[in-house]
Scaffold this active site. Structure first.
Site, mmCIF file in Angstrom:
data_model
loop_
_atom_site.group_PDB
_atom_site.id
_atom_site.type_symbol
_atom_site.label_atom_id
_atom_site.label_comp_id
_atom_site.label_asym_id
_atom_site.label_seq_id
_atom_site.Cartn_x
_atom_site.Cartn_y
_atom_site.Cartn_z
ATOM 1 N N SER A 107 0.831 -1.210 0.000
ATOM 2 C CA SER A 107 0.000 0.000 0.000
ATOM 3 C C SER A 107 0.866 1.261 0.000
ATOM 4 O O SER A 107 1.952 1.278 0.577
ATOM 5 C CB SER A 107 -0.868 -0.011 1.263
ATOM 6 O OG SER A 107 -1.435 1.257 1.502
ATOM 7 N N TYR A 130 -2.273 5.501 -4.275
ATOM 8 C CA TYR A 130 -3.324 6.485 -4.019
ATOM 9 C C TYR A 130 -2.920 7.740 -4.765
ATOM 10 O O TYR A 130 -1.759 8.158 -4.691
ATOM 11 C CB TYR A 130 -3.425 6.811 -2.527
ATOM 12 C CG TYR A 130 -4.225 5.809 -1.743
ATOM 13 C CD1 TYR A 130 -5.512 5.453 -2.126
ATOM 14 C CD2 TYR A 130 -3.699 5.229 -0.593
ATOM 15 C CE1 TYR A 130 -6.252 4.541 -1.400
ATOM 16 C CE2 TYR A 130 -4.429 4.319 0.152
ATOM 17 C CZ TYR A 130 -5.705 3.979 -0.257
ATOM 18 O OH TYR A 130 -6.431 3.081 0.464
ATOM 19 N N THR A 156 -6.134 2.460 -6.624
ATOM 20 C CA THR A 156 -7.362 2.379 -5.818
ATOM 21 C C THR A 156 -8.237 3.586 -6.125
ATOM 22 O O THR A 156 -7.776 4.728 -6.079
ATOM 23 C CB THR A 156 -7.014 2.329 -4.317
ATOM 24 O OG1 THR A 156 -6.285 1.130 -4.073
ATOM 25 C CG2 THR A 156 -8.268 2.319 -3.455
ATOM 26 N N LYS A 252 -8.833 -0.885 -8.769
ATOM 27 C CA LYS A 252 -9.471 -1.472 -7.580
ATOM 28 C C LYS A 252 -10.509 -0.522 -6.980
ATOM 29 O O LYS A 252 -10.243 0.676 -6.853
ATOM 30 C CB LYS A 252 -8.384 -1.770 -6.546
ATOM 31 C CG LYS A 252 -8.888 -2.350 -5.240
ATOM 32 C CD LYS A 252 -7.723 -2.846 -4.392
ATOM 33 C CE LYS A 252 -8.180 -3.344 -3.044
ATOM 34 N NZ LYS A 252 -8.635 -2.257 -2.174
ATOM 35 N N HIS A 276 -13.840 -1.700 -0.616
ATOM 36 C CA HIS A 276 -12.770 -1.374 0.329
ATOM 37 C C HIS A 276 -13.021 -2.030 1.690
ATOM 38 O O HIS A 276 -12.816 -1.433 2.745
ATOM 39 C CB HIS A 276 -12.661 0.145 0.475
ATOM 40 C CG HIS A 276 -11.249 0.630 0.689
ATOM 41 N ND1 HIS A 276 -10.496 1.198 -0.291
ATOM 42 C CD2 HIS A 276 -10.447 0.602 1.785
ATOM 43 C CE1 HIS A 276 -9.305 1.533 0.186
ATOM 44 N NE2 HIS A 276 -9.252 1.159 1.453
HETATM 45 C C1 GLV Z 1 -6.859 2.596 3.822
HETATM 46 O O1 GLV Z 1 -6.693 2.038 2.782
HETATM 47 C C2 GLV Z 1 -7.900 2.298 4.748
HETATM 48 O O2 GLV Z 1 -8.897 1.684 4.365
HETATM 49 O O3 GLV Z 1 -7.751 2.672 5.900
#
Ligand code: GLV
Length: 387
Positions: A107, A130, A156, A252, A276
């Site tokens: 990530s 991100y 994402t 995603k 998510h």
């Molecule tokens: C980050 O990706 C979260 O969901 O906290």
């Protein structure tokens, strides 16, 4: 050594061995947590079709995900703050994934940096981006990912603003944790966690700190997202990013047929049907419920994967039967990491693999590449009639 038979066993140990603010960060959804709950409860509504007297020798769960050979079609999802669940958590998870033969995704909001993971593993990994307002930072992190031999970029799409998770606010979530009487007491009795944390230098968002213009509070995920994430992200920006990257792209956070079509138009190697993990739009449909309509719309044009709700090999099997070419797991491996470090991630993968393999056999199949809708029983109203 406790006997671990399922992901829930790892979850119990994770809760016991990890400071509350990090366990809660993993195990929460946004607002009322309706979508978070339904991601798993909707899997329970699907049943597997038992078949007998079928040769079940020589089984295989091997397949490919965007052209990469995998031991089973399960990739480790990008999870923020993984290195707070256990010291050097991203490195440990990446190593477990590499040994098992499944992809690991790092990530942007990780504790270990791209370079940390590269230096400590051999297999190519995926990097989740991100999109930030700071273009220089984005260009730079894309270049860092290229330098590290990252072989797919996961963009994402569903977290340009952060859904509120009540527990994080109440716990004062930060990395590293702020020292208050409450947090000191809480961390004090997670002895192994604390000892390991004291021995590592990796305790902040190392992909970001030192690489980006500072936010008001670099230790806070919510401050960082509010100030730095690009709220204007749209399909044209995604197309430009894809061009900048020049390699494989996984989009995603797609939960709607119209968006799935746009994703295909922009061009991608896979889309991940995902809400998510129920952490963003509370009230959205579960991923498994939406999956069949998206597979029907674009499944012949791109690989459709699913995440959000997978806690067992049976869940993997159900998703594949409904048309997913692969899945991503987040919490399932984070529970393993929080419970037992790298060995726990390996255990989570072994548990899921065994469940998948045996359930496949009991459904009368021996090759994961032959899964289809015939193997599951789905209630008539499963997808629902939503106007
Ligand atoms: C980050 O990706 C979260 O969901 O906290």
């Amino acid at each position: 050594m406790p006997v671990i038979t399922c992901i829930d066993d790892l979850k119990r140990l994770h809760k016991l061995r990890t400071p509350k603010m990090f366990y809660d960060y993993c195990e929460s959804g946004s607002w009322t947590e309706q979508t978070f709950r339904e991601n798993t409860s909707d899997f329970d509504k699907i049943r597997l079709r038992q078949r007998v007297a079928v040769d079940m020798s020589n089984r295989t769960t091997k397949t490919t995900m965007i052209g990469r050979d995998v031991a089973m079609p399960v990739a480790l999802a990008p999870v923020g703050l993984t290195g707070m669940q256990r010291a050097d958590g991203e490195i440990k998870a990446a190593r477990a994934a590499e040994k098992f033969g499944v992809p690991f995704t790092l990530s942007t909001m990780s504790i270990c940096s791209i370079e940390d993971v590269r230096e400590n593993t051999k297999a190519p990994f995926w990097f989740q981006l991100y999109v930030m307002r700071d273009e220089e930072f984005v260009d730079n992190i894309i270049q860092r990912a290229k330098n590290a031999g990252v072989d797919a970029l996961v963009i994402t799409l569903d977290l340009q603003i952060l859904g509120q998770r009540h527990k994080d606010l109440k716990n004062g979530l930060s990395a590293p944790p702020k020292l208050t009487a409450k947090s000191i007491i809480d961390m004090g009795w997670r002895v192994q966690w604390g000892l390991e944390m004291l021995q590592t230098k990796r305790r902040t968002f190392r992909n970001i700190v030192g690489h980006a213009k500072s936010a008001s509070d670099m230790s806070s995920l919510s401050a960082w997202t509010a100030e730095q994430f690009e709220p204007r992200l749209d399909w044209s920006m995604i197309a430009r990013l894809k061009e900048k990257w020049g390699g494989k792209v996984i989009l995603k956070g797609v939960l709607d047929v119209e968006d799935a079509k746009k994703a295909v138009e922009v061009g991608c190697d896979a889309i991940v049907v995902s809400n998510h993990g129920g952490r963003q739009l509370d009230g959205a449909l579960s991923s498994i419920r939406v999956l069949p309509s998206i597979v029907e719309a674009v499944g012949d044009q791109t690989e459709v994967w699913l995440d959000s709700g997978i806690r067992s090999g049976q869940d993997v099997l159900k998703a594949l039967c409904l048309g997913a070419k692969g899945v991503m797991i987040g919490r399932a491996y984070i529970h393993g990491l929080g419970a037992m470090g790298e060995a726990g991630v390996t255990k989570a993968l072994e548990v899921i693999h065994k469940e998948l393999d045996i359930s496949m056999a009991l459904c009368g199949r021996r090759d994961i590449n032959t899964f289809d809708r015939d193997m599951v029983l789905v209630p008539d109203d499963f997808e629902g009639r939503w106007a």
